[in-house]
Write an enzyme that holds these catalytic residues in place. Structure first.
Site, PDB file in Angstrom:
ATOM      1  N   LYS A  17     118.985 104.764  33.472  1.00 26.29           N
ATOM      2  CA  LYS A  17     119.081 104.175  32.176  1.00 26.29           C
ATOM      3  C   LYS A  17     120.669 103.672  31.879  1.00 26.29           C
ATOM      4  O   LYS A  17     121.395 103.911  32.710  1.00 26.29           O
ATOM      5  CB  LYS A  17     118.612 105.417  30.720  1.00 26.29           C
ATOM      6  CG  LYS A  17     119.800 106.489  30.935  1.00 26.29           C
ATOM      7  CD  LYS A  17     119.160 107.510  29.959  1.00 26.29           C
ATOM      8  CE  LYS A  17     120.007 108.816  30.078  1.00 26.29           C
ATOM      9  NZ  LYS A  17     119.770 109.804  29.241  1.00 26.29           N
TER      10      LYS A  17
ATOM     11  N   ASP B 198     116.811 109.747  36.457  1.00 30.87           N
ATOM     12  CA  ASP B 198     117.368 109.830  35.131  1.00 30.87           C
ATOM     13  C   ASP B 198     118.148 108.102  35.070  1.00 30.87           C
ATOM     14  O   ASP B 198     119.299 108.290  34.361  1.00 30.87           O
ATOM     15  CB  ASP B 198     118.510 110.849  34.697  1.00 30.87           C
ATOM     16  CG  ASP B 198     118.581 110.948  33.280  1.00 30.87           C
ATOM     17  OD1 ASP B 198     117.697 110.363  32.553  1.00 30.87           O
ATOM     18  OD2 ASP B 198     119.649 111.414  32.866  1.00 30.87           O
TER      19      ASP B 198
ATOM     20  N   ASN C  46     123.810 105.699  32.002  1.00 30.48           N
ATOM     21  CA  ASN C  46     124.083 106.419  33.236  1.00 30.48           C
ATOM     22  C   ASN C  46     124.585 105.398  34.274  1.00 30.48           C
ATOM     23  O   ASN C  46     124.725 105.729  35.516  1.00 30.48           O
ATOM     24  CB  ASN C  46     122.991 107.223  33.849  1.00 30.48           C
ATOM     25  CG  ASN C  46     122.686 108.562  33.130  1.00 30.48           C
ATOM     26  OD1 ASN C  46     123.596 108.898  32.365  1.00 30.48           O
ATOM     27  ND2 ASN C  46     121.639 109.166  33.300  1.00 30.48           N
TER      28      ASN C  46
ATOM     29  N   THR D 268     114.170 110.947  30.539  1.00 37.69           N
ATOM     30  CA  THR D 268     114.351 110.203  29.415  1.00 37.69           C
ATOM     31  C   THR D 268     113.079 109.427  28.970  1.00 37.69           C
ATOM     32  O   THR D 268     112.230 108.832  29.676  1.00 37.69           O
ATOM     33  CB  THR D 268     115.292 109.148  29.471  1.00 37.69           C
ATOM     34  OG1 THR D 268     116.703 109.735  29.761  1.00 37.69           O
ATOM     35  CG2 THR D 268     115.600 108.409  28.175  1.00 37.69           C
TER      36      THR D 268
ATOM     37  N   ASP E 191     126.038 110.885  36.524  1.00 39.97           N
ATOM     38  CA  ASP E 191     125.196 111.842  36.127  1.00 39.97           C
ATOM     39  C   ASP E 191     123.990 112.166  37.021  1.00 39.97           C
ATOM     40  O   ASP E 191     122.947 111.536  36.936  1.00 39.97           O
ATOM     41  CB  ASP E 191     124.660 111.585  34.669  1.00 39.97           C
ATOM     42  CG  ASP E 191     124.339 112.708  34.024  1.00 39.97           C
ATOM     43  OD1 ASP E 191     123.957 113.706  34.494  1.00 39.97           O
ATOM     44  OD2 ASP E 191     124.270 112.944  32.594  1.00 39.97           O
TER      45      ASP E 191
END
Length: 680
Positions: A483, A481, A486, A518, A499
């Site tokens: 991005k 995840d 985060n 995502t 996260d």
């Protein structure tokens, strides 16, 4: 004269007071505008993109991603996937209609012939009467539809969007993941639809991918050259292989040419011939599962025979430059973190000191699963970021295992580039994770303020992520995840990964088949349900570098299915201001075949560190925290933040000065007493 001077003085003082009041009002207005902007961004992030193409068809993609990316949580997949639907026989006319509909759809057109044939077989009929709702806005969706006959209308919030007629596809996002329908589809006439549920689609794709992988593994194990390799190494080779097709009489390899490629025949037959006295003499005929050219993998040789397609042939091939013989890493035992003495009753909220939300508890962030609140201890010694998540929400989204695993991972992690977990608590309504507070704020917020980062900042941010990846991958953990949302900054400007809700432990050489992440950052193999592993983290690293340097990710659209189509096309368009080194590292990280990606070949993550884009990076100094971070200039100065302050800013402020502001949430989650969190 004196009297006039006194009056003038009084007028000046009065004007000064008016100016001060206007400045105060102006500042207050700016503060309110900032808060409204933040609230607007938050609302945008909650709003799902339309599942239906616009009527105009001339959409211009935004240059900059302005709202936070929506995440897609994976659903638990059963161990054994079985197709429960019986095959429905179709006429030739019906088959042609369905195939044409699939071929003109942005996303479904990427399916291969076998997958398309299986979809055609397994689509079932649904009939609706005039006035019936096929899809209701806001409802959960698990089926896609192709119009066989009749007409339907698409509306959103009562506004007409378009008409659907024979051959149109709609609702296709629902076969990828569980999403709320964003429009209503109503039958304008009696309607006949072809329908497919998500579980059926995922089973088709996943079973085919698993079967092909097992088949290729079996073929590779029969090769004399590769027979001594272990499953991890063979799996890497499969990830690097390309599917290539040949027509009848096509020459695949020619006698006497330099040998670069090894081939496995998937379909069709290949004739092997040698030149004898100027004539081609047939030596043998090869079929499915047989291979040729394996000597090309181990040494410089010339082809000793000519191989020609006898009819249509499909092969899997690997070039010797892509050869991956990476040693399997033995999983390490997780290090145990020191037991925390922090007690839940010792934690108290920090309150906004000024502005519209003055007196309310400080919220650092809001996501799909909960809120992050700023806390301190009764003695006001340290600040913490407390993640507070509704247990009922976790159960409703079937994320219990992910939450337990997130806590397990963070408890075991000891890495300066990953946020620390200090303690975890629970009650009947929420679970609480008390994390290290990173006072510098989110990279996402800083990127939106800057528009795009200069190269030294992007290099430093990415290098911190590379160090976090190296730590996680060594422990056999995928992150999945990545991005800007985060990535957090500490007050020295160092970046920490936060996260871990989508992280997963995976044995080397194995694959997982969940649809998770995502949209803008998803690797092609996730979208295709082909099975994925650690290589997806390197793909997302390439996307991150692009977004840091450009301000938006390379594959974006207002419609998720268009994002997926662009990712599968894999065309990267670079702005002219990007350096050659930037373009090189992005293109090498974002290779469609996972086995060819930088970081996922023979030398692993070392190849990423050694890329010329990082030529200015001293990796040892980074690991020991001795680099003056260029990101520190992005951080606004706080008057008091856990005893440390940033040196580069003109205005002082509270410890939460680097965070967006969020209104108080006064709703209370319902109780959840199933006991799934007994070990939390």
């Amino acid at each position: 004269m004196e009297k006039q001077l006194e009056e003038l003085k009084q007028q000046l003082e009065k004007q000064c007071l008016i100016n001060q009041e206007l400045q105060r009002q102006n500042k207050d207005l700016e503060q309110r505008l900032q808060e409204k902007e933040t609230l607007l961004q938050h609302l945008q992030s909650q709003y799902h993109d339309l599942e239906f193409p616009s009527q105009s068809g001339n959409e211009i993609d935004p240059e900059v991603r302005t709202s936070r990316a929506a995440v897609i949580a994976s659903e638990p997949i059963p161990e054994t996937l079985e197709i429960k639907r019986t095959r429905v026989k179709k006429t030739d006319i019906e088959t042609n209609l369905i195939v044409k509909a699939i071929q003109k759809n942005d996303f479904l057109s990427r399916l291969d012939e076998e997958q398309t044939a299986m979809m055609v077989d397994l689509l079932v009929v649904s009939n609706f009467n005039l006035g019936d709702d096929v899809i209701k806005e806001g409802s959960e969706g698990d089926s896609m539809y192709i119009v066989a006959a009749g007409e339907l209308s698409v509306t959103q919030a009562g506004r007409s969007l378009r008409k659907l007629t024979t051959g149109d596809v709609f609702g296709e996002l629902a076969i990828l993941y569980n999403c709320k329908r964003t429009a209503t589809v109503k039958a304008n006439t009696a309607v006949r639809l072809w329908c497919m549920e998500r579980q059926t689609y995922r089973t088709i794709i996943t079973n085919k991918s698993k079967k092909k992988r097992e088949q290729l593994m079996g073929f590779l194990k029969t090769s004399r050259t590769l027979k001594d390799l272990n499953d991890v190494q063979l799996s890497k080779i499969i990830d690097s292989m390309e599917e290539v097709k040949y027509q009848d009489k096509d020459v695949i390899v020619r006698e006497g040419a330099e040998a670069h490629t090894f081939y496995i025949i998937l379909k069709g037959e290949v004739l092997v011939t040698k030149n004898v006295n100027g004539h081609q003499k047939q030596i043998r005929r090869m079929g499915k599962g047989e291979h040729f050219g394996e000597q090309a993998l181990i040494r410089e040789v010339l082809r000793t025979a000519t191989c020609t397609a006898d009819g249509p042939v499909t092969c899997f091939s690997i070039d010797k430059d892509s050869k991956v013989l990476q040693e399997a890493q033995a999983p390490e035992k997780p290090s145990s973190s020191p037991s925390s003495t922090l007690r839940f009753k010792d934690l108290v909220p920090v309150f906004y000191q000024e502005g519209r939300y003055q007196g309310d508890p400080v919220t650092l962030g809001v996501g799909g699963f909960g809120r992050v609140e700023l806390m301190t201890t009764v003695k006001h010694g340290t600040y913490y970021a407390m993640k507070k998540i509704s247990k009922k929400n976790i159960v409703a989204k079937r994320q219990e295992e992910h939450m337990l695993f997130e806590k397990k991972i963070l408890k075991a992690i000891q890495c300066d580039f990953i946020v620390k977990l200090h303690a975890a608590f629970k009650d009947t309504r929420y679970i609480y994770m008390v994390m290290e507070f990173c006072g510098g704020g989110e990279i996402w917020t800083k990127l939106k303020q800057a528009g795009r980062f200069n190269e030294p900042i992007a290099v430093f941010v990415t290098a911190c992520v590379v160090e976090a990846y190296a730590y996680l991958h060594k422990k056999n953990i995928m992150y999945r995840d990545l991005k800007p949302e985060n990535l957090m900054l500490d007050l020295k400007g160092y970046v920490k990964l936060v996260d871990f809700g989508f992280a997963k432990e995976l044995v080397r050489a194995e694959k997982t088949y969940s649809f998770v992440g995502t949209p803008e950052y998803m690797a092609p193999e996730i979208i295709k349900n082909q099975g994925h592993d650690f290589a997806v983290d390197f793909w997302s690293l390439g996307i991150l570098i692009y977004e840091l340097l450009v301000g938006s990710p390379p594959f974006s659209s207002s419609e998720p299915q268009k994002i997926y189509a662009k990712i599968l096309d894999g065309v990267l368009n670079y702005p002219p201001y990007l350096s050659e080194a930037s373009k090189s590292i992005i293109s090498k990280l974002c290779r469609p075949r996972p086995g060819q990606r930088l970081g996922n070949t023979k030398n692993g993550i070392k190849d990423v560190r050694h890329h010329r884009w990082f030529s200015s990076m001293n990796w040892h100094k980074l690991r020991v925290g001795q680099i003056n971070a260029p990101t520190v200039r992005l951080i606004r100065k706080a008057s008091q933040t856990a005893g440390r302050v940033c040196l580069l800013s003109h205005e002082k402020g509270p410890c939460y000065i680097n965070f967006d502001r969020f209104p108080l949430d006064q709703t209370k989650a319902d109780e959840e007493l199933s006991g799934w969190d007994r070990d939390f």
